[in-house]
Design a protein around this motif. Structure first.
Motif, mmCIF file in Angstrom:
data_model
loop_
_atom_site.group_PDB
_atom_site.id
_atom_site.type_symbol
_atom_site.label_atom_id
_atom_site.label_comp_id
_atom_site.label_asym_id
_atom_site.label_seq_id
_atom_site.Cartn_x
_atom_site.Cartn_y
_atom_site.Cartn_z
ATOM 1 N N ILE A 80 0.849 -1.201 0.000
ATOM 2 C CA ILE A 80 0.000 0.000 0.000
ATOM 3 C C ILE A 80 0.881 1.247 0.000
ATOM 4 C CG2 ILE A 80 -2.057 -1.006 1.044
ATOM 5 C CD1 ILE A 80 -1.056 0.006 3.748
ATOM 6 N N ASN A 81 1.803 1.296 -0.933
ATOM 7 C CA ASN A 81 2.770 2.379 -0.946
ATOM 8 C C ASN A 81 2.579 3.276 -2.161
ATOM 9 O OD1 ASN A 81 5.003 3.664 0.308
ATOM 10 N ND2 ASN A 81 6.331 2.828 -1.271
ATOM 11 N N PHE A 82 2.867 4.574 -2.002
ATOM 12 C CA PHE A 82 2.936 5.490 -3.128
ATOM 13 C C PHE A 82 3.933 6.593 -2.787
ATOM 14 C CE2 PHE A 82 -0.599 6.906 -0.512
ATOM 15 C CZ PHE A 82 -0.453 8.279 -0.436
ATOM 16 N N LYS A 83 4.257 7.421 -3.750
ATOM 17 C CA LYS A 83 5.391 8.342 -3.650
ATOM 18 C C LYS A 83 5.337 9.241 -2.423
ATOM 19 C CE LYS A 83 7.983 11.754 -6.335
ATOM 20 N NZ LYS A 83 8.059 12.500 -7.619
ATOM 21 N N HIS A 84 4.188 9.813 -2.134
ATOM 22 C CA HIS A 84 4.093 10.788 -1.052
ATOM 23 C C HIS A 84 3.401 10.228 0.193
ATOM 24 C CE1 HIS A 84 5.653 13.745 -3.788
ATOM 25 N NE2 HIS A 84 4.661 13.559 -4.630
ATOM 26 N N LYS A 85 3.472 8.925 0.380
ATOM 27 C CA LYS A 85 2.811 8.307 1.530
ATOM 28 C C LYS A 85 3.685 8.422 2.779
ATOM 29 C CE LYS A 85 1.232 3.833 3.279
ATOM 30 N NZ LYS A 85 2.267 3.683 4.309
ATOM 31 N N PRO A 86 3.193 9.064 3.838
ATOM 32 C CA PRO A 86 3.955 9.095 5.093
ATOM 33 C C PRO A 86 3.807 7.777 5.833
ATOM 34 C CG PRO A 86 1.885 10.280 5.344
ATOM 35 C CD PRO A 86 1.964 9.855 3.907
ATOM 36 N N ASP A 87 4.841 7.366 6.571
ATOM 37 C CA ASP A 87 4.743 6.099 7.291
ATOM 38 C C ASP A 87 5.648 6.041 8.524
ATOM 39 O OD1 ASP A 87 7.283 5.769 6.238
ATOM 40 O OD2 ASP A 87 6.685 4.321 4.721
ATOM 41 N N THR A 88 6.100 7.199 9.027
ATOM 42 C CA THR A 88 7.009 7.208 10.161
ATOM 43 C C THR A 88 6.302 7.649 11.441
ATOM 44 O OG1 THR A 88 7.698 9.478 9.614
ATOM 45 C CG2 THR A 88 9.016 7.671 8.727
ATOM 46 N N ALA A 89 6.836 7.173 12.573
ATOM 47 C CA ALA A 89 6.288 7.540 13.879
ATOM 48 C C ALA A 89 6.925 8.849 14.326
ATOM 49 C CB ALA A 89 6.563 6.432 14.886
ATOM 50 N N ASP A 90 6.557 9.917 13.639
ATOM 51 C CA ASP A 90 7.149 11.228 13.871
ATOM 52 C C ASP A 90 6.127 12.137 14.552
ATOM 53 O OD1 ASP A 90 9.447 13.253 12.853
ATOM 54 O OD2 ASP A 90 7.472 14.194 12.630
ATOM 55 N N ALA A 91 6.521 12.819 15.624
ATOM 56 C CA ALA A 91 5.595 13.675 16.365
ATOM 57 C C ALA A 91 5.022 14.778 15.481
ATOM 58 C CB ALA A 91 6.294 14.274 17.579
ATOM 59 N N GLY A 92 5.849 15.332 14.590
ATOM 60 C CA GLY A 92 5.361 16.372 13.690
ATOM 61 C C GLY A 92 4.273 15.866 12.764
ATOM 62 N N LEU A 93 4.458 14.645 12.241
ATOM 63 C CA LEU A 93 3.435 14.045 11.382
ATOM 64 C C LEU A 93 2.175 13.720 12.171
ATOM 65 C CD1 LEU A 93 5.398 11.657 9.010
ATOM 66 C CD2 LEU A 93 4.009 13.621 8.358
ATOM 67 N N TYR A 94 2.332 13.224 13.379
ATOM 68 C CA TYR A 94 1.165 12.945 14.219
ATOM 69 C C TYR A 94 0.304 14.193 14.373
ATOM 70 C CZ TYR A 94 2.804 8.344 15.866
ATOM 71 O OH TYR A 94 3.176 7.028 15.955
ATOM 72 N N THR A 95 0.951 15.331 14.609
ATOM 73 C CA THR A 95 0.208 16.590 14.788
ATOM 74 C C THR A 95 -0.471 17.009 13.489
ATOM 75 O OG1 THR A 95 1.724 17.309 16.542
ATOM 76 C CG2 THR A 95 0.396 19.006 15.468
ATOM 77 N N LEU A 96 0.275 16.966 12.389
ATOM 78 C CA LEU A 96 -0.271 17.389 11.101
ATOM 79 C C LEU A 96 -1.424 16.492 10.640
ATOM 80 C CD1 LEU A 96 3.062 18.213 9.253
ATOM 81 C CD2 LEU A 96 1.296 19.873 9.876
ATOM 82 N N LEU A 97 -1.331 15.198 10.932
ATOM 83 C CA LEU A 97 -2.331 14.240 10.466
ATOM 84 C C LEU A 97 -3.464 14.030 11.464
ATOM 85 C CD1 LEU A 97 0.047 11.593 8.855
ATOM 86 C CD2 LEU A 97 -1.352 13.302 7.675
#
Length: 266
Positions: A80-97
């Protein structure tokens, strides 16, 4: 490759029964809890549940179907992958998502506090949660009219924006997304970076109601048509092999008059 074969590769193509799925009863308890609290939580704002698993692990892959809650899968998954897919346990991504809960098998660290536990399944509340679903770069004001990325789409009302203003959705960019001003022009979509992560949908912030929808593009339709054609041919060959007398009259009708053809059905 040797390591892959000893760990992940041996599981491919091997369906499991409920008894073979680890922590099955605990998983069912979690799904029931997550679905039951959904309506109450949504009243407080849009949110996602992040599921933390290792490489190529699909343990929580079907959770969305039961919880009806948008999810964020942490951990690289090739299927289930594509070029702009996020997949890391990052605090910044958690907030944005808009991640509000983080679920894992086993304990997790970071800016988390335990909310529930179902046996080996831990449910954490992410302390940095926010329901903000967009970033406006430049002057202007944004009102959320509707935000359902996995369903009816996204509608945002923009006012007071300048020609240089841009609107960035906290949603990963994928070619199937389209955007436009309601009743007006189509807007070009680019991929923007936020907090060092280049994943997100970006469009010119035009004044008016902006509509974002996810649909089938031409390449998807062509792929679907070829897939159904292949299925039809496989069915045809299977029927021909098992019941040749069934297809004989139909194939006879396709013969071109005046031409000698070798009989296909013997």
């Amino acid at each position: 490759l040797e390591h892959y074969g000893r760990t992940y590769g041996r599981e491919l193509g091997r369906p499991k029964t409920r008894r073979q799925v680890a922590h099955w009863k605990d998983y069912q308890r979690f799904l029931t809890w997550a679905e039951g609290m959904r309506d109450k939580e949504r009243k407080e704002g849009f949110y996602r549940i992040a599921y933390v698993r290792s490489y190529n692990d699909h343990y929580f892959g079907a959770a969305l179907a039961f919880t009806k809650t948008p999810m964020y899968k942490v951990g690289y998954t090739p299927a289930i992958n594509f070029k702009h897919k996020p997949d890391t346990a990052d605090a910044g991504l958690y907030t944005l998502l808009n991640v509000k809960y983080v679920v894992s098998i086993g304990a997790q660290g970071g800016n988390l506090e335990i909310a529930k536990r179902f046996g080996a399944i831990y449910v954490y509340r992410y302390k940095g949660y926010t329901s903000k679903r967009y970033t406006l770069e430049g002057p202007g004001k944004v009102e959320v009219l509707g935000f359902d990325p996995g369903g009816s789409g996204i509608r945002l009302k923009v006012s007071g924006a300048s020609a240089k203003s841009r609107l960035v959705l906290h949603v990963a960019n994928y070619p199937n997304w389209s955007a436009g001003v309601e009743g007006g022009e189509t807007l070009p979509i680019t991929t923007a970076s936020l907090k060092g992560h280049k994943h997100f949908i970006s469009v010119p912030a035009k004044n008016g109601t902006l509509v974002f929808s996810y649909g089938m593009v031409a390449s998807n339709m062509l792929g679907a048509a070829l897939s159904w054609l292949a299925v039809g041919l496989l069915v045809l060959f299977a029927v021909r092999k098992r019941r040749p007398s069934f297809l004989a009259p139909q194939l006879e009708k396709l013969r071109i008059p005046g031409q000698e053809q070798e009989k296909v059905i013997r």
